[in-house]
Scaffold this active site. Structure first.
Site, PDB file in Angstrom:
ATOM      1  N   SER A 143      47.363  17.435 -25.453  1.00 44.72           N
ATOM      2  CA  SER A 143      47.247  18.592 -24.561  1.00 44.72           C
ATOM      3  C   SER A 143      48.061  18.335 -23.310  1.00 44.72           C
ATOM      4  O   SER A 143      48.238  17.185 -22.900  1.00 44.72           O
ATOM      5  CB  SER A 143      45.781  18.824 -24.181  1.00 44.72           C
ATOM      6  N   TYR A 156      37.735  15.664 -20.503  1.00 43.16           N
ATOM      7  CA  TYR A 156      38.650  16.244 -21.495  1.00 43.16           C
ATOM      8  C   TYR A 156      40.072  15.740 -21.269  1.00 43.16           C
ATOM      9  O   TYR A 156      40.747  15.309 -22.219  1.00 43.16           O
ATOM     10  CB  TYR A 156      38.608  17.768 -21.428  1.00 43.16           C
TER      11      TYR A 156
END
Length: 262
Positions: A143, A156
């Protein structure tokens, strides 16, 4: 010559989003998708549609890959049925957007178990089989959050930074044996945000920047069996991450209003 024809491609998190889009795109290229996710009903639906459209019958395995004992048995079963795996796409992942002082520990553990532990174990357990193939590829879905950490995504972002670092080291270790690509993406229009952002505020604020999972899947499929190091989408966010790495304080000041939208 179709480089993907009759290749077995294992996709985790294959019941929706990028995983589902990959299954369709790979079947169109005459690869055989091996679809892994918890939701058997959804996997069956995806499988039926693919078979109707492309006359390719995917192999489905409904299983929780965070249950290591069950997943190990699942991988063994997959290898017995398929005889080999040519490509591993570690797509399964989860996120919860909340400040670290307010997030519950169960959510933290869920992210670590799925985004890191399961990805590492799947790669580790399948690697000996991948190395037996003339060509093989590991694709890890990272990501842009792994390159630019933002408020409400401390854990995250940390898990995705780990995926990127792992991919970089593994690529060097496996040079000439197995290709390794990390896919570092911004927000994608998938059900990911149902969990990460249940109130919908962040999703709404980035709606115009959302990537189409089908487009992401096509970029990934095109990269298979190449030496592609990274896929970074969207490109402008990739440029932003490079600027952030060089000028973090300045970029944090400039992007502060955007970060606070989460």
């Amino acid at each position: 010559m179709n480089k993907l024809k009759d290749k077995y491609v294992l996709i985790t998190g294959a019941s929706s989003g990028i995983g589902e889009a990959l299954a369709f795109d790979l079947a169109q290229q005459q690869a055989i998708p091996v679809l892994v996710a918890r939701r058997e009903t959804k996997l069956s639906q995806v499988s039926r549609k693919i078979e109707e459209m492309y006359a390719i019958k995917p192999i489905i395995y409904p299983i929780d890959i965070t249950d290591r004992d069950e997943w190990q048995k699942g991988i063994d079963s997959i290898l017995r049925e398929c005889g080999k795996i040519d490509v591993l796409i570690n797509n399964a992942g989860i996120g919860y957007f909340e400040t670290f002082d307010r997030i519950d520990w169960e959510s933290i553990e869920n992210m670590i178990r799925l985004n890191i532990d399961a990805l590492f174990f799947t790669s580790y357990y399948l690697l000996p089989e991948l190395m037996k193939q003339p060509v093989a590829h590991i694709v890890n879905i990272g990501s842009q959050a792994g390159k630019i950490a933002t408020p409400k995504s401390a854990v995250y972002s940390a898990t995705k930074a780990s995926v990127i670092s792992f991919s970089n080291a593994l690529r060097m270790e496996l040079e000439g044996k197995v290709s390794v690509t990390s896919v570092n993406i911004g927000p994608v229009e998938t059900s990911f945000f149902d969990t990460a952002d249940p109130k919908g505020g962040y999703r709404k604020s980035v709606a115009k920047y959302m990537l189409d999972p089908t487009d992401v899947a096509k970029h990934i499929t095109k990269s298979l069996f190449t030496n592609k190091r990274e896929i970074n989408l969207p490109y402008w966010m990739h440029i932003g991450s490079k600027m952030y790495q060089n000028f973090p304080r300045i970029m944090e000041t400039i992007l502060k209003p955007t970060f606070k939208k989460k």
